[in-house]
Design an enzyme around this catalytic site. Structure first.
Site: not given
Ligand code: TTP
Ligand code: MG
Length: 409
Positions: A13, A107-108
């Site tokens: 992630d 991103d996962e």
């Molecule tokens: P996340 O994995 O929730 O968060 P992150 O990667 O920004 O942070 P971390 O994993 O370190 O806690 O979300 C991944 C990406 O998805 C994030 O960078 C932006 C996007 N996203 C949106 O566009 N809308 C949303 O509501 C969420 C939760 C994420």
């Molecule tokens: Mg993330």
């Protein structure tokens, strides 16, 4: 104790994904509190850099709230192309270590390395190599969780954030789950947490020990799943994307060598029907027909032609094969015949259904994701409209196998 079918799964992630990509692209943003937003008038923070999170800036906050929490916050408009480009590159990195890669969201990803980890020095070494490769290629950090199943791998990656790498082995699972609040589990959102609290269940340990009858009476069949989740059990496998078919073909060694035109036609019809049926079943249409002939002396050759349009109709395939046959001067008896359909596309008549279903699922998942994790930020159907040209923010459920833009107003 844990899954009988214990596997070795990596959850990877990205850390503050959109924000990290922006900081990499623009050195002036590095080390700064930034928030990535959409371009609409009522946009919200989609990601905050870790520097901004320290001040309480969170996904889903509107600009006003975010600026109040962190007055020096720099707002950056999302650049979807950068994120999708990165996501595609990440997939390439993962696939160096196993064919079982599931790009779960933008991103996962989940990797099943059960069968391959020994080739690369073990699961942790794979995790380290992936972190290093991502840093080299894209200049961003990620966190790797390693565990016996997807649920636990996701949990461990959340716990190890940011820039972490942690391996939870089967013997450590019970200890980890015992005092873990149920809301930390992937798939258990605010509502379920509340309903469990009413039953006096707050930790995963308590959930795993709760009587099945109680959970079933409150949650129906899902009660069993919840109980298993409390014990850290999850039977969902990594769902690698299926290989795309390049051609659909059938061939047949004939019961005896033949030369009779009528007989040849009969076999070609049979083969065309098998090809057409398989194409229809899997939702493909093709434009190129290939006819393969093997003579009694084993000399084998093929002829192909392009149809005017894509088809999976048996008769079109057959007509194509007959046209090819007409162009051949048979010099011997035939031992084997083959027909295949290539230059494949997905059948547009089936596509709307599949597409709609896929979109619906992706949107549902994105909504659940946001609503579960960020209770204060309620998304409704009204605000979720997939529009290609409008400057929306890419959906977290975007995958290289299908682009979609979800408008987050
Ligand atoms: P996340 O994995 O929730 O968060 P992150 O990667 O920004 O942070 P971390 O994993 O370190 O806690 O979300 C991944 C990406 O998805 C994030 O960078 C932006 C996007 N996203 C949106 O566009 N809308 C949303 O509501 C969420 C939760 C994420
Ligand atoms: Mg993330």
């Amino acid at each position: 104790m844990v899954n009988i079918m214990s596997r070795i799964i990596l959850c990877i992630d990205m850390d503050a994904f959109f924000a990290s990509v922006e900081q990499k692209a623009n050195p002036r943003l590095r080390g700064k509190a930034i928030g990535v937003i959409g371009s609409g008038a009522r946009t919200v923070i989609t990601t905050a850099s870790y520097e901004a999170r320290k001040f309480g800036v969170k996904t889903g906050m509107n600009i006003w709230e975010a600026k109040k929490a962190c007055p020096h916050l720099i707002l950056v408009i999302a650049n979807n192309a950068r994120y999708t480009h990165t996501c595609k590159g990440l997939e390439e990195i993962y696939s160096r270590f196993t064919p079982d890669v599931e790009i779960y969201s933008i991103d996962e990803a989940f990797l099943d390395v059960t069968a391959t980890h020994h080739l690369f020095g073990g699961p942790e070494e794979i995790g380290r190599s992936i972190k290093r490769s991502i840093k080299e290629a894209f200049g961003i950090n990620c966190t790797v969780g390693i565990a016996p199943n997807i649920l636990l791998a996701k949990l461990v990656s959340d716990i190890a954030k940011p820039d972490g790498l942690r391996w939870i082995k089967p013997e450590d699972v019970e200890g980890l789950m015992e005092d873990l609040p149920v809301k930390e589990l992937w798939g258990i959102g605010a509502k379920i947490t509340e309903r469990l609290a009413v039953l006096g269940i707050r930790t995963c340990g308590e959930l795993g020990r709760a009587p099945s009858s109680l959970l079933r009476s409150k949650f129906g069949i899902y009660g069993e799943t919840l109980k298993a989740m409390g014990k850290g059990i999850c039977s969902r496998h990594v769902q690698a994307k299926p290989e795309d078919a390049r051609s659909i073909g059938h061939s047949m060694t004939l019961p005896r060598d033949i030369r009779e035109r009528k007989e040849i036609e009969a076999y070609l019809f049979k083969l065309s029907e098998m090809v057409g049926r398989r194409a229809r079943k899997h939702g493909y249409m093709g434009k190129t027909i290939v006819l393969v002939i093997r003579y009694a002396d084993f000399e084998t050759f093929s002829r192909q032609s392009m149809l005017l349009d894509f088809t999976n109709d048996t008769h079109d395939v057959y007509e194509g094969a007959i046209t090819l046959l007409n162009g051949i001067h048979l010099k011997d008896k035939i031992r084997l015949l083959g027909v295949s359909l290539s230059t494949l596309i997905h059948d547009p008549h089936q596509l709307p259904l599949i597409e709609e279903e896929r979109k619906r699922k992706a949107v549902l998942r994105a909504m659940d994701y946001v609503n579960d994790r960020y209770g204060e930020f309620k998304l409704t159907w009204g605000s979720y409209i997939a529009r290609e040209r409008e400057a929306g923010v890419i959906s977290p459920s975007w995958k290289p196998s299908g682009v979609k833009s979800v408008h987050l107003k």
